[in-house]
Every structure is written in C-alpha cells, then in structure tokens.
Design a protein around this motif. Structure first.
Motif: not given
Length: 100
Positions: A38-59
C-alpha cells in the motif's frame, strides 16, 4: 508502518475474531507485506489522471422518462389518488405526527 504480534492480537480482538497464537505470528509478515504494498502504491504519480469507476466504459441502458405514457398509471392522476386518501394536505398524503 510496522505491525507486531500485539497489534495483530488487538486487531483480532477488535474484530471479534478468535486467532491462535501461532496464527498471530504467521499474520505479522503477511500484514507487513500488505502495508508495504500500500505504501508502494502511494508513491505512484497519479496527477492529471481522472478517477475511474470501472476499467471498461459502462453506460446504463435507461428508458426515456415520459410522464404521461400510460393514461391509467402515468402522471396527472394526483387528484384521483388523493380522493381515496383519509387526509390529503396540499397535494400530498397527510400522515399523523410520529415524533414530537
């Protein structure tokens, strides 16, 4: 953050989970590994990436919202419905007061 046997025993007590002493000792490195990941995940640069709710687009497939689609159960029958109500107030069902 590091987890020791006392912390694992406290977590098990709070969660109301019965854990044997030998199992507590086995959980310490596992929980420390999870926390390190979990600490390793905190080091990932996610600036400018929009949060997503799923890996495929759902409508969602929604139907058109038509108010008076059915003359019997559609809209604009409020007065007919409230005529059967024991107490209608301002176009709504009147109910007795529960909380004072």
């Amino acid at each position: 953050m590091s987890v020791d046997t006392a912390t694992v025993a406290r977590i098990a007590s709070l969660a109301r989970i019965k854990v044997a002493d030998d199992e507590i000792a086995a959980m310490v490195p596992e929980l420390n590994g999870i926390l390190a990941w979990v600490e390793q995940l905190g080091e990932v640069n996610v600036e400018g990436i929009a949060p997503m709710t799923a890996v495929i687009p759902n409508k969602q497939r929604l139907r058109d919202d038509v108010v008076n689609a059915d003359p019997l159960t559609g809209g604009d029958v409020r007065d007919k419905v409230l005529s059967n109500a024991p107490a209608g107030e301002h176009g709504f069902f009147g109910v007795p007061k529960v909380i004072e």
